[in-house]
Design a protein around this motif. Structure first.
Motif, PDB file in Angstrom:
ATOM      1  N   CYS A 302       0.816  -1.212   0.000  1.00  0.00           N
ATOM      2  CA  CYS A 302       0.000   0.000   0.000  1.00  0.00           C
ATOM      3  C   CYS A 302       0.851   1.264   0.000  1.00  0.00           C
ATOM      4  O   CYS A 302       0.407   2.317  -0.459  1.00  0.00           O
ATOM      5  CB  CYS A 302      -0.948  -0.003   1.203  1.00  0.00           C
ATOM      6  SG  CYS A 302      -2.323   1.143   1.038  1.00  0.00           S
ATOM      7  N   HIS A 303       2.083   1.178   0.472  1.00  0.00           N
ATOM      8  CA  HIS A 303       2.963   2.351   0.442  1.00  0.00           C
ATOM      9  C   HIS A 303       3.255   2.790  -0.989  1.00  0.00           C
ATOM     10  O   HIS A 303       3.631   3.943  -1.217  1.00  0.00           O
ATOM     11  CB  HIS A 303       4.258   2.057   1.193  1.00  0.00           C
ATOM     12  CG  HIS A 303       4.135   2.195   2.676  1.00  0.00           C
ATOM     13  ND1 HIS A 303       4.331   3.379   3.344  1.00  0.00           N
ATOM     14  CD2 HIS A 303       3.800   1.289   3.629  1.00  0.00           C
ATOM     15  CE1 HIS A 303       4.142   3.205   4.639  1.00  0.00           C
ATOM     16  NE2 HIS A 303       3.813   1.931   4.831  1.00  0.00           N
ATOM     17  N   LEU A 329      -8.961   1.039   6.971  1.00  0.00           N
ATOM     18  CA  LEU A 329      -9.961   1.169   5.917  1.00  0.00           C
ATOM     19  C   LEU A 329     -10.912   2.319   6.226  1.00  0.00           C
ATOM     20  O   LEU A 329     -11.470   2.398   7.321  1.00  0.00           O
ATOM     21  CB  LEU A 329     -10.740  -0.141   5.792  1.00  0.00           C
ATOM     22  CG  LEU A 329     -11.739  -0.268   4.647  1.00  0.00           C
ATOM     23  CD1 LEU A 329     -10.992  -0.355   3.314  1.00  0.00           C
ATOM     24  CD2 LEU A 329     -12.595  -1.516   4.837  1.00  0.00           C
ATOM     25  N   GLU A 330     -11.106   3.200   5.248  1.00  0.00           N
ATOM     26  CA  GLU A 330     -12.058   4.298   5.373  1.00  0.00           C
ATOM     27  C   GLU A 330     -12.780   4.484   4.046  1.00  0.00           C
ATOM     28  O   GLU A 330     -12.140   4.778   3.033  1.00  0.00           O
ATOM     29  CB  GLU A 330     -11.353   5.603   5.775  1.00  0.00           C
ATOM     30  CG  GLU A 330     -10.783   5.607   7.176  1.00  0.00           C
ATOM     31  CD  GLU A 330     -10.156   6.935   7.556  1.00  0.00           C
ATOM     32  OE1 GLU A 330     -10.522   7.955   6.906  1.00  0.00           O
ATOM     33  OE2 GLU A 330      -9.314   6.962   8.455  1.00  0.00           O
ATOM     34  N   LEU A 334      -7.856   2.184   1.443  1.00  0.00           N
ATOM     35  CA  LEU A 334      -6.811   1.810   2.373  1.00  0.00           C
ATOM     36  C   LEU A 334      -6.057   3.065   2.788  1.00  0.00           C
ATOM     37  O   LEU A 334      -5.584   3.827   1.947  1.00  0.00           O
ATOM     38  CB  LEU A 334      -5.860   0.809   1.721  1.00  0.00           C
ATOM     39  CG  LEU A 334      -6.521  -0.520   1.305  1.00  0.00           C
ATOM     40  CD1 LEU A 334      -5.568  -1.332   0.442  1.00  0.00           C
ATOM     41  CD2 LEU A 334      -6.946  -1.312   2.518  1.00  0.00           C
ATOM     42  N   MET A 335      -5.936   3.269   4.091  1.00  0.00           N
ATOM     43  CA  MET A 335      -5.336   4.487   4.612  1.00  0.00           C
ATOM     44  C   MET A 335      -4.052   4.160   5.365  1.00  0.00           C
ATOM     45  O   MET A 335      -4.038   3.364   6.299  1.00  0.00           O
ATOM     46  CB  MET A 335      -6.320   5.195   5.555  1.00  0.00           C
ATOM     47  CG  MET A 335      -7.685   5.469   4.941  1.00  0.00           C
ATOM     48  SD  MET A 335      -7.606   6.598   3.534  1.00  0.00           S
ATOM     49  CE  MET A 335      -7.151   8.111   4.378  1.00  0.00           C
ATOM     50  N   LEU A 336      -2.945   4.796   4.961  1.00  0.00           N
ATOM     51  CA  LEU A 336      -1.664   4.622   5.624  1.00  0.00           C
ATOM     52  C   LEU A 336      -1.526   5.593   6.787  1.00  0.00           C
ATOM     53  O   LEU A 336      -2.175   6.643   6.824  1.00  0.00           O
ATOM     54  CB  LEU A 336      -0.532   4.839   4.615  1.00  0.00           C
ATOM     55  CG  LEU A 336      -0.390   3.754   3.546  1.00  0.00           C
ATOM     56  CD1 LEU A 336       0.413   4.277   2.362  1.00  0.00           C
ATOM     57  CD2 LEU A 336       0.259   2.512   4.130  1.00  0.00           C
ATOM     58  N   ASN A 337      -0.670   5.217   7.736  1.00  0.00           N
ATOM     59  CA  ASN A 337      -0.451   6.096   8.883  1.00  0.00           C
ATOM     60  C   ASN A 337       0.882   6.839   8.735  1.00  0.00           C
ATOM     61  O   ASN A 337       1.551   6.748   7.708  1.00  0.00           O
ATOM     62  CB  ASN A 337      -0.503   5.295  10.190  1.00  0.00           C
ATOM     63  CG  ASN A 337       0.500   4.142  10.202  1.00  0.00           C
ATOM     64  OD1 ASN A 337       1.670   4.313   9.843  1.00  0.00           O
ATOM     65  ND2 ASN A 337       0.053   2.965  10.610  1.00  0.00           N
ATOM     66  N   ASN A 338       1.262   7.576   9.770  1.00  0.00           N
ATOM     67  CA  ASN A 338       2.488   8.371   9.740  1.00  0.00           C
ATOM     68  C   ASN A 338       3.609   7.756  10.551  1.00  0.00           C
ATOM     69  O   ASN A 338       4.626   8.414  10.809  1.00  0.00           O
ATOM     70  CB  ASN A 338       2.204   9.789  10.249  1.00  0.00           C
ATOM     71  CG  ASN A 338       1.512  10.655   9.203  1.00  0.00           C
ATOM     72  OD1 ASN A 338       2.096  10.966   8.165  1.00  0.00           O
ATOM     73  ND2 ASN A 338       0.269  11.024   9.460  1.00  0.00           N
ATOM     74  N   LEU A 339       3.455   6.493  10.943  1.00  0.00           N
ATOM     75  CA  LEU A 339       4.516   5.820  11.682  1.00  0.00           C
ATOM     76  C   LEU A 339       5.690   5.524  10.763  1.00  0.00           C
ATOM     77  O   LEU A 339       5.501   5.324   9.550  1.00  0.00           O
ATOM     78  CB  LEU A 339       3.982   4.524  12.300  1.00  0.00           C
ATOM     79  CG  LEU A 339       2.870   4.675  13.340  1.00  0.00           C
ATOM     80  CD1 LEU A 339       2.344   3.317  13.766  1.00  0.00           C
ATOM     81  CD2 LEU A 339       3.388   5.449  14.552  1.00  0.00           C
ATOM     82  N   PRO A 340       6.901   5.476  11.270  1.00  0.00           N
ATOM     83  CA  PRO A 340       8.072   5.257  10.407  1.00  0.00           C
ATOM     84  C   PRO A 340       8.092   3.852   9.807  1.00  0.00           C
ATOM     85  O   PRO A 340       7.528   2.911  10.363  1.00  0.00           O
ATOM     86  CB  PRO A 340       9.256   5.491  11.349  1.00  0.00           C
ATOM     87  CG  PRO A 340       8.716   5.237  12.710  1.00  0.00           C
ATOM     88  CD  PRO A 340       7.284   5.692  12.672  1.00  0.00           C
ATOM     89  N   GLY A 341       8.766   3.738   8.660  1.00  0.00           N
ATOM     90  CA  GLY A 341       8.861   2.449   7.984  1.00  0.00           C
ATOM     91  C   GLY A 341       7.524   2.029   7.416  1.00  0.00           C
ATOM     92  O   GLY A 341       6.818   2.826   6.800  1.00  0.00           O
TER      93      GLY A 341
END
Length: 348
Positions: A302-303, A329-330, A334-341
């Motif tokens: 997903c990145h 999921l929204e 598919l929604m990514l977060n801001n956490l590293p890696g």
């Protein structure tokens, strides 16, 4: 760097039936690379594209453990050298995917950025993911559609065809789904379940059913019939099992409209990016797919989702015991977060 690997078994809420058979559970590998107090994670999901064949996860683990002492001599930043070793040793593509993903996860954590930000991508343009309806009776297919719609606001349905009962059974499934949900567009994946005659016929018929494209209509080894199908088909043709890596695209590009990229087939995010670049140069459409992948592998793919025209990264939603948490999921996206890696956490 230090490498550790362990197996984990995931179970499907609804068994998945395609033209090659049915799966209800799989055993995958969780790989960790540790260096400088930072851990990078990757996943290997065993898969097969030939009917009647399978890959033993225990043998995969043994294959990986043989090469670990060689890999541990490298620093995680030496990805080019590591990739050369993996290819020279003919390591299974799913194992290469796990290692390469873990190296990218490590890098993102090292610099404190999620991969999508590290690559400068725009998550606002990620398209909704499709959800998969496996081969079944018309009644069960409709029931599965309703289960998905109760779970999420699905914008696109991917229908598995190539039934062993023939194309009339395939048509009956589509008719039932169309009657139940006339407003939702479909894609069709035959997983190589048709011969050229049936593929031509079904492309004509499916074009009347609000179907956007047909995926892998012909079995692996029958690519010689793609030019004929390309000329006759009323729908765009995507290939999956016929296209593993970037080198496969050139010979296929004159006779297809798109490709299905999977992390496990390509052998890692590094090769996925090569596939994307060559596919775009050949003016092909791009979709991402998955096998029995957990949230770990699907989040990794997903990145790179901003590059995709279509997404089919839904396998982790069908797991009752996914050990990881990553992409969310929204409204069907598919929604990514801001956490590293990768931004993936281990549950429990």
């Amino acid at each position: 760097m230090q490498i550790t690997v362990k197996t984990f078994t995931v179970h499907k809420r609804f068994p998945l039936t395609i033209s090659r058979g049915t799966t209800a559970q799989t055993t995958n590998l969780w790989l960790k690379i540790e260096s400088e107090g930072i851990e990078g994670w990757g996943e290997a999901s065993p898969f097969s594209v030939i009917k009647g064949t399978s890959i033993n996860p225990e043998k995969l683990q043994q294959e990986l453990e043989k090469i670990i002492p060689t890999l541990e001599k490298f620093n995680p930043l030496q990805r080019q050298q590591i990739e050369t070793v993996l290819l020279e040793n003919n390591l299974n593509s799913s194992l290469r995917a796990a290692i390469d993903t873990a190296l990218h996860d490590w890098l993102g954590k090292k610099v404190g950025l999620p991969l999508w930000k590290l690559w400068g991508l725009n998550c606002d343009c990620i398209v909704p993911t499709s959800v998969t309806i496996s081969i079944s009776s018309p009644e069960k297919a409709v029931e599965r559609v309703k289960n998905w719609l109760n779970f999420m606001d699905a914008k696109l349905l991917k229908i598995k065809l190539g039934s062993p009962d023939g194309i009339e059974a395939d048509k009956a499934m589509i008719v039932a789904i169309r009657e139940a949900t006339p407003h939702i567009p479909l894609t069709v994946d035959a997983n190589g379940g048709w011969n050229i005659k049936n593929a031509i016929y079904m492309s004509d018929w499916l074009a009347t059913q609000n179907v956007k494209y047909i995926e892998q209509p012909l079995e692996v080894g029958d690519e010689g019939n793609l030019p004929q199908l390309y000329q006759r088909s009323h729908l765009p043709i995507f290939v999956d099992e016929s296209c593993f890596k970037s080198q496969d695209i050139i010979k296929l590009s004159p006779y297809v409209h798109g490709i299905n990229i999977k992390l496990m087939k390509a052998g890692g995010l590094t090769e996925v990016m090569r596939v994307i670049a060559i596919a775009k140069a050949c003016k092909l459409q791009i979709m991402y797919g998955c096998y029995s992948d957990s949230s770990l592998a699907n989040t990794a793919m997903c990145h790179l989702a901003p590059y995709a025209d279509y997404l089919d990264l839904d396998s982790h939603f069908n797991l009752i015991d996914d050990p990881f948490q990553g992409v969310t999921l929204e409204e069907g996206k598919l929604m990514l977060n801001n956490l590293p890696g990768l931004g993936v956490k281990k549950l429990n």
